[in-house]
Scaffold this active site. Structure first.
Site, PDB file in Angstrom:
ATOM      1  N   GLU A 106      -4.994  -3.141  -5.456  1.00 47.39           N
ATOM      2  CA  GLU A 106      -4.186  -3.289  -6.829  1.00 47.39           C
ATOM      3  C   GLU A 106      -4.977  -3.578  -7.954  1.00 47.39           C
ATOM      4  O   GLU A 106      -4.674  -3.299  -8.866  1.00 47.39           O
ATOM      5  CB  GLU A 106      -2.822  -4.317  -6.099  1.00 47.39           C
ATOM      6  CG  GLU A 106      -2.275  -4.130  -5.278  1.00 47.39           C
ATOM      7  CD  GLU A 106      -1.348  -3.088  -5.166  1.00 47.39           C
ATOM      8  OE1 GLU A 106      -1.221  -2.545  -6.403  1.00 47.39           O
ATOM      9  OE2 GLU A 106      -0.917  -2.439  -4.238  1.00 47.39           O
ATOM     10  N   GLU A 133      -3.640   7.175  -6.350  1.00 47.00           N
ATOM     11  CA  GLU A 133      -3.664   6.407  -5.231  1.00 47.00           C
ATOM     12  C   GLU A 133      -5.040   6.584  -4.394  1.00 47.00           C
ATOM     13  O   GLU A 133      -5.407   5.394  -4.026  1.00 47.00           O
ATOM     14  CB  GLU A 133      -2.585   6.700  -4.086  1.00 47.00           C
ATOM     15  CG  GLU A 133      -1.192   6.208  -4.548  1.00 47.00           C
ATOM     16  CD  GLU A 133      -1.317   4.816  -4.718  1.00 47.00           C
ATOM     17  OE1 GLU A 133      -1.718   3.920  -3.946  1.00 47.00           O
ATOM     18  OE2 GLU A 133      -0.905   4.477  -5.906  1.00 47.00           O
TER      19      GLU A 133
END
EC number: 3.4.24.-
Length: 290
Positions: free
Chosen positions: A145, A224
């Protein structure tokens, strides 16, 4: 699992509101007063397209707090909370970004990052993540994150969404004008856009909007892979991120509101609209990374 990222839906709603306001102000009539003014339409499409995306970005953090009922950790009240805050701080310092706000939300294993600016962001993890993973695996997820923030993924996705919005607004109105002109051929008494223009534009906004969402989702999947690699770099090894992904693959997928789904650790399972690649592809990418 919800299939379209929250950011896209928030953005679509904002664009829709801007479109209604523009119609009430007579923008459509202005654009078609003397034939379709393509230069003015392009300017209008840019304002609409990037306006919606930028507004969505700016409200992403308060929206995330509200939709997930986030418990903010301002002053850690337990060893676990202190560890989470310390881990976020460690990675933020390593990544060269300001300390994000930190929160916990109730739910199945998941996590997300959001915020308009690298130095004013938010990292949140779910209770399910903390209960079902080892600390090393949770650390890898937090690194993922923080990597999203350091990579500027929210801003990147905003720019991509803005371009796609502009394309949708511009093309739907060009086609809508052509359809309306065809339906009203030979009618010299009417002026301004007719019902054919409005109906065609609404339908095309929806259809092209879904096509644009597919493109945005593809870009999201590429980000991602970068965030996974970023986590491995922050930890100095890739095995913890691989272990975390493998464990996530065997756990119930935690749902996130669409506004923050793109910046989560897991995403939807649909092929075209998936915001995240399949777990096995992400693990393979880490295994093959140098």
């Amino acid at each position: 699992m919800k299939r379209i990222l929250l950011f896209v839906l928030t953005n679509v709603m904002v664009v829709a509101v801007l479109g209604i306001v523009a119609s009430l102000l007579g923008v459509n009539r202005f654009l078609t007063a003397n034939g379709l003014n393509l230069t003015a339409l392009l300017g209008f499409a840019l304002v609409m397209g990037f306006g919606g995306a930028i507004i969505s970005l700016l409200i992403s953090k308060p929206m995330a707090k509200w939709t997930t009922k986030l418990h903010m950790i301002d002053n850690p009240q337990s060893p676990d909370e202190a560890w989470i805050v310390g881990t976020v701080r460690k990675f933020a310092d390593k990544a060269g970004i300001g300390m994000p706000e930190v929160g916990i939300f109730e739910g199945e294993p998941n996590a997300f990052a959001t915020g308009a600016f690298k130095n004013s962001s938010l990292v949140a993890v779910s209770t399910g993540l903390l209960q079902n993973m080892t600390r090393e695996e949770v650390e890898a997820v937090i690194g993922h994150e923080v990597a999203h923030i350091a990579n500027g993924d929210m801003v990147t996705m905003t720019l991509i969404q803005g371009v796609m919005n502009t394309f949708v607004v511009f093309l739907s109105r060009v086609i809508g004008y052509a359809v309306d002109s065809f339906l009203r051929r030979g009618d010299d008494r009417s002026s301004g856009p007719g019902i054919g223009y409005y109906v065609s534009t609404i339908v095309l906004d929806i259809v092209l909007g879904f096509a644009a969402a597919i493109v945005v989702a593809w870009f999201s999947r590429q980000r991602e892979f970068r965030a996974d690699a970023g986590s491995a770099a922050l930890m100095g090894q890739k095995q913890p991120m691989m272990n975390a992904l493998a464990r996530l693959g065997g756990l119930p997928a935690g749902e996130l509101p669409k506004a923050v789904e793109a910046m989560g650790i897991t995403g939807s399972i649909g092929k075209l609209f998936a915001t995240h690649p399949p777990i096995e592809e992400r693990i393979a990418a880490l295994q093959n990374a140098r």
